[in-house]
Scaffold this motif. Structure first.
Motif, PDB file in Angstrom:
ATOM      1  N   SER A 112      -8.398   9.132  16.636  1.00  0.00           N
ATOM      2  CA  SER A 112      -9.286   8.002  17.186  1.00  0.00           C
ATOM      3  C   SER A 112     -10.006   7.165  16.046  1.00  0.00           C
ATOM      4  N   ILE A 113      -9.426   6.038  15.822  1.00  0.00           N
ATOM      5  CA  ILE A 113     -10.142   5.314  14.778  1.00  0.00           C
ATOM      6  C   ILE A 113     -10.509   3.959  15.393  1.00  0.00           C
ATOM      7  N   PRO A 114     -11.668   3.489  15.587  1.00  0.00           N
ATOM      8  CA  PRO A 114     -12.106   2.176  16.050  1.00  0.00           C
ATOM      9  C   PRO A 114     -11.668   1.129  14.970  1.00  0.00           C
ATOM     10  N   SER A 115     -11.076   0.046  15.548  1.00  0.00           N
ATOM     11  CA  SER A 115     -10.768  -0.926  14.908  1.00  0.00           C
ATOM     12  C   SER A 115     -11.601  -1.678  13.881  1.00  0.00           C
ATOM     13  N   SER A 116     -12.639  -1.225  14.053  1.00  0.00           N
ATOM     14  CA  SER A 116     -13.822  -1.823  13.244  1.00  0.00           C
ATOM     15  C   SER A 116     -13.880  -1.019  12.017  1.00  0.00           C
ATOM     16  N   GLU A 117     -13.344   0.149  11.931  1.00  0.00           N
ATOM     17  CA  GLU A 117     -13.149   0.786  10.692  1.00  0.00           C
ATOM     18  C   GLU A 117     -12.019   0.844   9.988  1.00  0.00           C
ATOM     19  N   SER A 118     -11.049   0.559  10.539  1.00  0.00           N
ATOM     20  CA  SER A 118      -9.656   0.578  10.102  1.00  0.00           C
ATOM     21  C   SER A 118      -9.237  -0.308   9.010  1.00  0.00           C
ATOM     22  N   SER A 119      -9.947  -1.487   8.918  1.00  0.00           N
ATOM     23  CA  SER A 119      -9.553  -2.679   7.902  1.00  0.00           C
ATOM     24  C   SER A 119      -8.152  -2.802   7.677  1.00  0.00           C
ATOM     25  N   ASN A 120      -7.337  -2.774   8.784  1.00  0.00           N
ATOM     26  CA  ASN A 120      -5.781  -3.033   8.608  1.00  0.00           C
ATOM     27  C   ASN A 120      -5.142  -2.024   7.933  1.00  0.00           C
ATOM     28  N   ARG A 121      -5.876  -0.857   7.921  1.00  0.00           N
ATOM     29  CA  ARG A 121      -5.234   0.320   6.998  1.00  0.00           C
ATOM     30  C   ARG A 121      -4.623   1.412   8.134  1.00  0.00           C
ATOM     31  N   PHE A 122      -4.874   1.106   9.236  1.00  0.00           N
ATOM     32  CA  PHE A 122      -4.596   2.303  10.186  1.00  0.00           C
ATOM     33  C   PHE A 122      -3.553   1.591  11.255  1.00  0.00           C
ATOM     34  N   VAL A 123      -2.124   2.243  11.387  1.00  0.00           N
ATOM     35  CA  VAL A 123      -1.081   1.552  12.212  1.00  0.00           C
ATOM     36  C   VAL A 123      -0.842   2.530  12.982  1.00  0.00           C
ATOM     37  N   GLU A 124      -0.828   2.263  14.387  1.00  0.00           N
ATOM     38  CA  GLU A 124      -0.413   3.225  15.289  1.00  0.00           C
ATOM     39  C   GLU A 124       0.947   2.497  15.779  1.00  0.00           C
ATOM     40  N   THR A 125       2.074   3.705  15.887  1.00  0.00           N
ATOM     41  CA  THR A 125       3.341   3.269  16.242  1.00  0.00           C
ATOM     42  C   THR A 125       3.851   3.683  17.606  1.00  0.00           C
ATOM     43  N   PHE A 126       2.977   3.972  18.500  1.00  0.00           N
ATOM     44  CA  PHE A 126       3.373   4.585  19.577  1.00  0.00           C
ATOM     45  C   PHE A 126       4.191   3.697  20.458  1.00  0.00           C
ATOM     46  N   PRO A 127       5.237   4.253  21.202  1.00  0.00           N
ATOM     47  CA  PRO A 127       6.147   3.183  21.950  1.00  0.00           C
ATOM     48  C   PRO A 127       5.063   2.639  23.148  1.00  0.00           C
ATOM     49  N   LEU A 134       0.821  -1.073   0.035  1.00  0.00           N
ATOM     50  CA  LEU A 134      -0.042   0.015  -0.004  1.00  0.00           C
ATOM     51  C   LEU A 134       0.842   1.323  -0.067  1.00  0.00           C
ATOM     52  N   LYS A 135       0.189   2.366  -0.267  1.00  0.00           N
ATOM     53  CA  LYS A 135       1.050   3.667  -0.246  1.00  0.00           C
ATOM     54  C   LYS A 135       0.827   3.939   1.335  1.00  0.00           C
ATOM     55  N   ASN A 136       1.891   4.169   1.902  1.00  0.00           N
ATOM     56  CA  ASN A 136       1.895   4.813   3.208  1.00  0.00           C
ATOM     57  C   ASN A 136       2.115   6.178   3.388  1.00  0.00           C
ATOM     58  N   ILE A 137       1.075   6.694   4.302  1.00  0.00           N
ATOM     59  CA  ILE A 137       1.171   8.232   4.580  1.00  0.00           C
ATOM     60  C   ILE A 137       1.207   8.174   6.047  1.00  0.00           C
ATOM     61  N   VAL A 138       2.263   8.882   6.308  1.00  0.00           N
ATOM     62  CA  VAL A 138       2.527   9.154   7.860  1.00  0.00           C
ATOM     63  C   VAL A 138       1.870  10.323   8.440  1.00  0.00           C
ATOM     64  N   LEU A 139       1.112  10.378   9.469  1.00  0.00           N
ATOM     65  CA  LEU A 139       0.669  11.383  10.104  1.00  0.00           C
ATOM     66  C   LEU A 139       1.169  11.750  11.425  1.00  0.00           C
ATOM     67  N   ALA A 140       1.656  12.830  11.924  1.00  0.00           N
ATOM     68  CA  ALA A 140       2.332  12.992  13.142  1.00  0.00           C
ATOM     69  C   ALA A 140       1.731  14.004  13.744  1.00  0.00           C
ATOM     70  N   PRO A 141       0.424  13.704  14.600  1.00  0.00           N
ATOM     71  CA  PRO A 141      -0.405  14.900  15.058  1.00  0.00           C
ATOM     72  C   PRO A 141       0.185  15.560  16.241  1.00  0.00           C
ATOM     73  N   GLY A 142       1.242  15.146  17.028  1.00  0.00           N
ATOM     74  CA  GLY A 142       1.576  15.812  18.101  1.00  0.00           C
ATOM     75  C   GLY A 142       2.420  17.267  17.837  1.00  0.00           C
ATOM     76  N   CYS A 143       2.420  17.958  18.738  1.00  0.00           N
ATOM     77  CA  CYS A 143       2.820  19.547  18.437  1.00  0.00           C
ATOM     78  C   CYS A 143       3.408  19.989  19.778  1.00  0.00           C
ATOM     79  N   SER A 144       4.392  21.075  19.988  1.00  0.00           N
ATOM     80  CA  SER A 144       4.889  21.425  20.905  1.00  0.00           C
ATOM     81  C   SER A 144       3.840  22.583  21.939  1.00  0.00           C
TER      82      SER A 144
END
Length: 108
Positions: free
Chosen positions: A93-108, A44-54
């Motif tokens: 916030s995306i419920p797993s029922s909506e993500s269909s394995n296309r939503f990956v969270e990489t938080f430590p 898939l084409k991967n799109i990275v979102l970084a919602p954090g801010c200082s």
């Protein structure tokens, strides 16, 4: 442009080979091998979102990031990868029922 001036100064300082206007993420080998990258698809084409801010005042807004993630997840061929710190986990916030394995969270 500010970026062009910064790159020019970097070249003067001898850092020219590593300077680019494109965003980059530098990971150690250990970070690259961590388990939270296992769900990223190469099909898939991967799109990275970084919602954090200082500063919250500079934030685009949790609702905006969630709507964008939802739009991308429902678009063919895209996988959304969210990066950030533990403090950023609640920002999209995306419920797993909506993500269909296309939503990956990489938080430590």
């Amino acid at each position: 442009h500010i970026t062009d001036a910064a790159i020019e100064q970097g070249m003067i300082a001898g850092c020219g080979r590593c300077l680019t206007k494109r965003p980059q993420i530098f990971l150690t080998e250990e970070e690259s091998n961590q388990i939270f990258f296992k769900d990223i698809s190469s099909d898939l084409k991967n799109i990275v979102l970084a919602p954090g801010c200082s500063f919250e005042e500079k934030s685009w807004g949790n609702n905006n990031f969630t709507q964008l993630a939802r739009l991308l997840i429902n678009t063919k061929d895209f996988q959304v990868i969210v990066v950030g710190s533990k403090l950023d986990r609640h920002k999209i916030s995306i419920p797993s029922s909506e993500s269909s394995n296309r939503f990956v969270e990489t938080f430590p």
